[in-house]
Design a protein around this motif. Structure first.
Motif, mmCIF file in Angstrom:
data_model
loop_
_atom_site.group_PDB
_atom_site.id
_atom_site.type_symbol
_atom_site.label_atom_id
_atom_site.label_comp_id
_atom_site.label_asym_id
_atom_site.label_seq_id
_atom_site.Cartn_x
_atom_site.Cartn_y
_atom_site.Cartn_z
ATOM 1 N N GLY A 132 0.812 -1.209 0.000
ATOM 2 C CA GLY A 132 0.000 0.000 0.000
ATOM 3 C C GLY A 132 0.844 1.257 0.000
ATOM 4 N N LEU A 133 1.932 1.241 0.782
ATOM 5 C CA LEU A 133 2.837 2.390 0.802
ATOM 6 C C LEU A 133 3.577 2.520 -0.524
ATOM 7 C CD1 LEU A 133 4.348 2.192 4.405
ATOM 8 C CD2 LEU A 133 2.605 3.769 3.525
ATOM 9 N N ARG A 134 3.895 1.401 -1.133
ATOM 10 C CA ARG A 134 4.520 1.451 -2.461
ATOM 11 C C ARG A 134 3.611 2.174 -3.445
ATOM 12 N NH1 ARG A 134 6.103 -4.890 -3.202
ATOM 13 N NH2 ARG A 134 7.903 -4.992 -1.799
ATOM 14 N N LEU A 135 2.328 1.847 -3.396
ATOM 15 C CA LEU A 135 1.378 2.482 -4.307
ATOM 16 C C LEU A 135 1.289 3.980 -4.028
ATOM 17 C CD1 LEU A 135 -0.519 1.578 -6.604
ATOM 18 C CD2 LEU A 135 -2.375 1.510 -4.931
ATOM 19 N N ASN A 136 1.347 4.354 -2.741
ATOM 20 C CA ASN A 136 1.345 5.777 -2.396
ATOM 21 C C ASN A 136 2.566 6.478 -2.988
ATOM 22 O OD1 ASN A 136 -1.018 5.471 -0.952
ATOM 23 N ND2 ASN A 136 -0.009 5.290 1.032
ATOM 24 N N TRP A 137 3.727 5.826 -2.902
ATOM 25 C CA TRP A 137 4.939 6.390 -3.490
ATOM 26 C C TRP A 137 4.776 6.561 -5.002
ATOM 27 C CZ3 TRP A 137 10.543 5.156 -1.796
ATOM 28 C CH2 TRP A 137 10.693 5.401 -0.423
ATOM 29 N N PHE A 138 4.169 5.556 -5.613
ATOM 30 C CA PHE A 138 3.993 5.572 -7.067
ATOM 31 C C PHE A 138 3.218 6.815 -7.495
ATOM 32 C CE2 PHE A 138 1.467 4.657 -10.819
ATOM 33 C CZ PHE A 138 2.402 4.146 -11.701
ATOM 34 N N PHE A 139 2.083 7.063 -6.866
ATOM 35 C CA PHE A 139 1.265 8.208 -7.275
ATOM 36 C C PHE A 139 1.872 9.531 -6.824
ATOM 37 C CE2 PHE A 139 -2.003 4.848 -7.587
ATOM 38 C CZ PHE A 139 -2.380 5.079 -8.887
ATOM 39 N N ALA A 140 2.557 9.516 -5.679
ATOM 40 C CA ALA A 140 3.205 10.744 -5.211
ATOM 41 C C ALA A 140 4.324 11.167 -6.153
ATOM 42 C CB ALA A 140 3.752 10.537 -3.803
ATOM 43 N N SER A 141 4.971 10.205 -6.806
ATOM 44 C CA SER A 141 6.095 10.528 -7.694
ATOM 45 C C SER A 141 5.685 11.411 -8.855
ATOM 46 C CB SER A 141 6.717 9.235 -8.232
ATOM 47 O OG SER A 141 5.846 8.595 -9.162
ATOM 48 N N MET A 142 4.405 11.412 -9.189
ATOM 49 C CA MET A 142 3.931 12.166 -10.347
ATOM 50 C C MET A 142 3.673 13.634 -10.033
ATOM 51 S SD MET A 142 1.293 9.358 -11.919
ATOM 52 C CE MET A 142 1.812 7.658 -12.174
ATOM 53 N N GLN A 143 3.447 13.959 -8.744
ATOM 54 C CA GLN A 143 3.062 15.330 -8.414
ATOM 55 C C GLN A 143 3.791 15.904 -7.210
ATOM 56 O OE1 GLN A 143 -1.189 15.630 -8.071
ATOM 57 N NE2 GLN A 143 -1.577 14.665 -10.039
ATOM 58 N N THR A 144 4.211 15.073 -6.266
ATOM 59 C CA THR A 144 4.838 15.580 -5.049
ATOM 60 C C THR A 144 6.166 16.253 -5.367
ATOM 61 O OG1 THR A 144 3.840 13.802 -3.758
ATOM 62 C CG2 THR A 144 5.732 14.919 -2.782
ATOM 63 N N PRO A 145 6.454 17.408 -4.762
ATOM 64 C CA PRO A 145 7.743 18.065 -5.008
ATOM 65 C C PRO A 145 8.918 17.144 -4.700
ATOM 66 C CG PRO A 145 6.256 19.550 -3.854
ATOM 67 C CD PRO A 145 5.571 18.213 -3.894
ATOM 68 N N VAL A 146 9.943 17.255 -5.505
ATOM 69 C CA VAL A 146 11.149 16.440 -5.317
ATOM 70 C C VAL A 146 11.714 16.655 -3.921
ATOM 71 C CG1 VAL A 146 13.491 16.009 -6.156
ATOM 72 C CG2 VAL A 146 11.656 16.540 -7.772
ATOM 73 N N GLU A 147 11.649 17.908 -3.454
ATOM 74 C CA GLU A 147 12.205 18.237 -2.139
ATOM 75 C C GLU A 147 11.525 17.445 -1.027
ATOM 76 O OE1 GLU A 147 13.013 21.601 -4.929
ATOM 77 O OE2 GLU A 147 11.307 20.300 -4.502
ATOM 78 N N ARG A 148 10.225 17.160 -1.192
ATOM 79 C CA ARG A 148 9.516 16.353 -0.190
ATOM 80 C C ARG A 148 10.031 14.926 -0.189
ATOM 81 N NH1 ARG A 148 4.001 17.610 0.392
ATOM 82 N NH2 ARG A 148 3.775 15.566 1.391
ATOM 83 N N PHE A 149 10.307 14.373 -1.361
ATOM 84 C CA PHE A 149 10.827 13.013 -1.449
ATOM 85 C C PHE A 149 12.204 12.918 -0.787
ATOM 86 C CE2 PHE A 149 7.600 11.391 -4.293
ATOM 87 C CZ PHE A 149 7.676 10.016 -4.087
ATOM 88 N N MET A 150 12.994 13.949 -0.942
ATOM 89 C CA MET A 150 14.332 13.937 -0.353
ATOM 90 C C MET A 150 14.291 13.929 1.170
ATOM 91 S SD MET A 150 16.478 16.510 -2.850
ATOM 92 C CE MET A 150 16.881 16.054 -4.541
ATOM 93 N N ALA A 238 -7.972 7.084 -18.151
ATOM 94 C CA ALA A 238 -6.611 6.549 -18.206
ATOM 95 C C ALA A 238 -6.172 6.024 -16.857
ATOM 96 C CB ALA A 238 -5.642 7.631 -18.689
ATOM 97 N N ASP A 239 -6.535 6.740 -15.801
ATOM 98 C CA ASP A 239 -6.160 6.305 -14.458
ATOM 99 C C ASP A 239 -6.911 5.039 -14.061
ATOM 100 O OD1 ASP A 239 -5.001 6.556 -11.791
ATOM 101 O OD2 ASP A 239 -7.018 7.097 -11.166
ATOM 102 N N THR A 244 -3.697 2.854 -12.691
ATOM 103 C CA THR A 244 -3.887 2.193 -11.391
ATOM 104 C C THR A 244 -3.866 0.670 -11.487
ATOM 105 O OG1 THR A 244 -5.086 4.090 -10.475
ATOM 106 C CG2 THR A 244 -5.454 1.946 -9.433
ATOM 107 N N PRO A 245 -4.601 0.052 -12.422
ATOM 108 C CA PRO A 245 -4.533 -1.431 -12.490
ATOM 109 C C PRO A 245 -3.128 -1.951 -12.742
ATOM 110 C CG PRO A 245 -6.397 -0.602 -13.765
ATOM 111 C CD PRO A 245 -5.568 0.593 -13.392
ATOM 112 N N LEU A 246 -2.389 -1.317 -13.648
ATOM 113 C CA LEU A 246 -1.050 -1.805 -13.958
ATOM 114 C C LEU A 246 -0.102 -1.564 -12.777
ATOM 115 C CD1 LEU A 246 0.787 -3.127 -15.983
ATOM 116 C CD2 LEU A 246 1.172 -0.891 -17.054
#
Length: 253
Positions: A132-150, A238-239, A244-246
């Motif tokens: 579940g957390l992996r999926l959250n990371w997946f969707f966050a990667s598309m919009q979350t600021p890079v600085e937040r990921f760091m 598309a989502d 999302t399914p893939l």
């Protein structure tokens, strides 16, 4: 005024935009070359070098303003020149042109699939064990600021940059494919549709395209919310049936 500007996020997103647009235009040029029109190739447009495809307004000004302001803006590159008269006679001229037009969005869809798979695999390697957390990371990667990921504990700068770049490449390519498939004005969808319309409809179709082009440009510059509203249902589809399914399948979520 500039306190909330995320430099790393802008750079990562802009790299994704440049790459997606460059592949899109190179695909047009390659398709034309395959169909025996070497006009674009002779002009140096059958290349992934972004410098060959940059349009000052669509590739530089609008995308950068959108990233700085936070407004979602899709860009465009300098159109690839195609001489329909030089296309192979294996197909009717307008069908050959439609095939060239379709190559751009097709390249974006292919890119989205490739980068989606790579992104999911990378998250499985460096991400959390919880699906579940992996999926959250997946969707966050598309919009979350890079600085937040760091700021994620244990997340290195390299991993953060790679994940967010891949996420942007997925979303931007899907956006470009959807947008360019709209059958309006100078968009690829108009060229595709024109290849298969009944002949008696072509004069009317051609006559209204310049007006639609002006309307699209005004919407881009003044009312981007109109473009967003038109595209939103297609993003939803598309989502729901692709992203999302893939992602769930690849991430085990």
């Amino acid at each position: 005024m500039f306190d909330n500007i995320h430099i790393a996020t802008i750079l990562v997103t802009y790299v994704a935009v440049l790459f997606a647009l460059s592949v899109h235009e190179a695909a047009h040029a390659a398709a034309a070359y395959y169909l025996e029109d070497d006009t674009a190739a002779r002009l140096g447009r059958m290349t992934l070098n972004p410098l060959a495809h940059i349009d000052p307004l669509g590739t530089l000004i609008l995308p950068l303003l959108g990233m700085i302001s936070g407004i979602r803006v899709l860009g465009w590159a300098k159109p690839v020149p195609v001489n329909p008269g030089r296309l192979t006679r294996k197909y009717p001229m307008r069908v050959g042109y439609a095939m060239v037009a379709a190559a751009g969005p097709a390249s974006n869809l292919l890119q989205s699939l490739v980068f989606l798979v790579i992104l999911a695999m990378l998250i499985r390697v460096v991400g959390p064990g919880n699906p579940g957390l992996r999926l959250n990371w997946f969707f966050a990667s598309m919009q979350t600021p890079v600085e937040r990921f760091m700021e994620v504990p244990g997340m290195g700068a390299g991993s953060a940059l790679a994940i967010t770049l891949l996420g942007r490449l997925v979303m931007i390519n899907i956006g470009l494919a959807i947008f360019n498939l709209l059958p309006f004005g100078p968009l690829d969808g108009a060229g595709i549709l024109r290849g298969f319309l009944p002949y008696h409809m072509l004069p009317t179709f051609d006559r209204i395209q310049p007006t639609i082009t002006i309307v699209l440009l005004v919407c881009f510059l003044v009312l981007p919310v109109v473009i967003t509203t038109i595209l939103s249902p297609f993003f939803f589809v598309a989502d729901a049936f692709y992203i999302t399914p893939l992602a769930r399948l690849l991430l085990g979520a």
